[in-house]
Motif scaffolding. Structure first.
Motif, mmCIF file in Angstrom:
data_model
loop_
_atom_site.group_PDB
_atom_site.id
_atom_site.type_symbol
_atom_site.label_atom_id
_atom_site.label_comp_id
_atom_site.label_asym_id
_atom_site.label_seq_id
_atom_site.Cartn_x
_atom_site.Cartn_y
_atom_site.Cartn_z
ATOM 1 N N ALA A 117 -52.455 51.445 21.709
ATOM 2 C CA ALA A 117 -52.889 51.768 23.071
ATOM 3 C C ALA A 117 -51.686 52.272 23.853
ATOM 4 O O ALA A 117 -50.561 52.305 23.335
ATOM 5 C CB ALA A 117 -53.493 50.531 23.751
ATOM 6 N N VAL A 118 -51.953 52.674 25.074
ATOM 7 C CA VAL A 118 -50.874 52.987 26.007
ATOM 8 C C VAL A 118 -51.113 52.180 27.280
ATOM 9 O O VAL A 118 -52.237 51.759 27.568
ATOM 10 C CB VAL A 118 -50.805 54.493 26.348
ATOM 11 N N VAL A 119 -50.041 51.945 28.011
ATOM 12 C CA VAL A 119 -50.131 51.309 29.328
ATOM 13 C C VAL A 119 -49.434 52.220 30.329
ATOM 14 O O VAL A 119 -48.659 53.107 29.944
ATOM 15 C CB VAL A 119 -49.503 49.898 29.332
ATOM 16 N N ILE A 140 -45.901 56.345 30.332
ATOM 17 C CA ILE A 140 -47.077 55.894 29.577
ATOM 18 C C ILE A 140 -46.621 55.530 28.161
ATOM 19 O O ILE A 140 -46.775 56.313 27.213
ATOM 20 C CB ILE A 140 -48.178 56.981 29.549
ATOM 21 N N PRO A 141 -46.049 54.344 27.977
ATOM 22 C CA PRO A 141 -45.500 53.980 26.669
ATOM 23 C C PRO A 141 -46.574 53.526 25.682
ATOM 24 O O PRO A 141 -47.611 52.976 26.056
ATOM 25 C CB PRO A 141 -44.558 52.822 27.006
ATOM 26 N N ALA A 154 -46.445 47.080 34.620
ATOM 27 C CA ALA A 154 -47.286 47.980 33.829
ATOM 28 C C ALA A 154 -48.713 47.480 33.870
ATOM 29 O O ALA A 154 -48.962 46.266 33.959
ATOM 30 C CB ALA A 154 -46.793 48.073 32.385
ATOM 31 N N ALA A 155 -49.659 48.425 33.806
ATOM 32 C CA ALA A 155 -51.075 48.087 33.928
ATOM 33 C C ALA A 155 -51.890 49.016 33.039
ATOM 34 O O ALA A 155 -51.389 50.019 32.513
ATOM 35 C CB ALA A 155 -51.529 48.204 35.385
ATOM 36 N N ASP A 175 -43.434 55.368 17.213
ATOM 37 C CA ASP A 175 -43.482 55.589 18.662
ATOM 38 C C ASP A 175 -43.220 54.300 19.425
ATOM 39 O O ASP A 175 -42.548 54.312 20.472
ATOM 40 C CB ASP A 175 -44.846 56.153 19.050
ATOM 41 N N VAL A 176 -43.762 53.188 18.924
ATOM 42 C CA VAL A 176 -43.509 51.890 19.557
ATOM 43 C C VAL A 176 -42.014 51.554 19.482
ATOM 44 O O VAL A 176 -41.406 51.126 20.467
ATOM 45 C CB VAL A 176 -44.361 50.791 18.884
#
Length: 255
Positions: free
Chosen positions: A119-121, A139-140, A161-162, A221-222
């Motif tokens: 996912a992204v946050v 948007i990591p 972050a949300a 990417d993480v």
């Protein structure tokens, strides 16, 4: 060498890549496994940082008022001491929820249902002045695996972050304690272990192999985002993080 106390709440959720990043950055890890009967220390003396990992338990009390598991009151006590004495602290998933409940925040089963997989946050504006989050992209990429959520942050917490369904994805308490609802420590092997006979995946109707493949596809990417984050956390614990001055703004076009 400075030591980080790492509390492992579940044998399937060890520090894994996060542990590697922290040790590469100069921290020695002292891992305590209360799930295996290890006693928790009464205080944080001799530790430069505290890391509380995830697990399958619930941070919120059981229906009879008992804690999610027997050692959680002691973990919450250490989290309160860490914030009070400004010991750099990182809570991951369940660890973030315990950081919240230790300071009168609330955690409950999410009405939005489980959140599982890559996912992204979205980084919030307050992250711009945060010593760790200011360098995280807007948007990591993250990995999610939870059914409970932090429904109310502690008083005075800063939301960093949300996401649309889960508004409290990352927060800071004081100036040295961070909670991440998402996972950054996992490798593909850990995800594969979680996916085996997973009640969450069955509830969602997800194919375990597709979830494993999707998570594997974003591992690089993480790491690109969260390995530097872990290194900055280690630098803070080691007293090496230079946080003087605010982040330099980009110049205006034409100047």
């Amino acid at each position: 060498m400075a030591t980080a106390l790492v509390i492992e709440n579940d044998p399937t959720d060890d520090s894994r890549r996060l542990g590697e990043w922290l040790t590469e950055a100069g921290l020695e890890l002292s891992v305590v496994r209360p799930h295996a009967g290890d006693p928790l220390p009464a205080d944080l003396d001799g530790n430069a940082a505290l890391v509380v990992l995830g697990g399958d338990q619930h941070a919120c009390p059981q229906p009879d008022g008992a804690p999610g598991t027997t050692w959680f009151p002691a973990v919450e006590g250490l989290l309160r001491k860490a914030v009070r004495y400004r010991v750099p602290t990182l809570g991951v998933c369940l660890g973030a929820q315990l950081l919240a409940t230790a300071h009168a925040g609330t955690v409950a089963r999410s009405p939005s249902g489980p959140e599982v997989g890559p996912a992204v946050v979205g980084r919030r504006d307050a992250a711009e002045t945060d010593p760790l989050f200011r360098y995280v992209p807007l948007i990591p990429d993250v990995l999610q695996w939870h059914a409970d959520e932090i429904t109310e942050l502690p008083v005075g917490a800063t939301l960093l972050a949300a996401s649309t369904r889960y508004p409290h994805q990352a927060f800071r308490l004081g100036d040295r304690a961070w909670g991440l609802q998402f996972h950054i420590e996992c490798d593909t092997g850990m995800i594969a272990e979680w996916a085996t006979d997973s009640a969450l995946l069955a509830e969602l109707g997800y194919d375990p192999q597709l979830v494993i493949s999707a998570c594997h596809a974003v591992m690089a990417d993480v790491e690109e985002v969260w390995q530097p984050f872990a290194a900055r956390f280690a630098a803070l614990a080691l007293g090496e993080l230079d946080d003087g001055g605010s982040r330099r703004s980009l110049p205006l076009l034409g100047h």
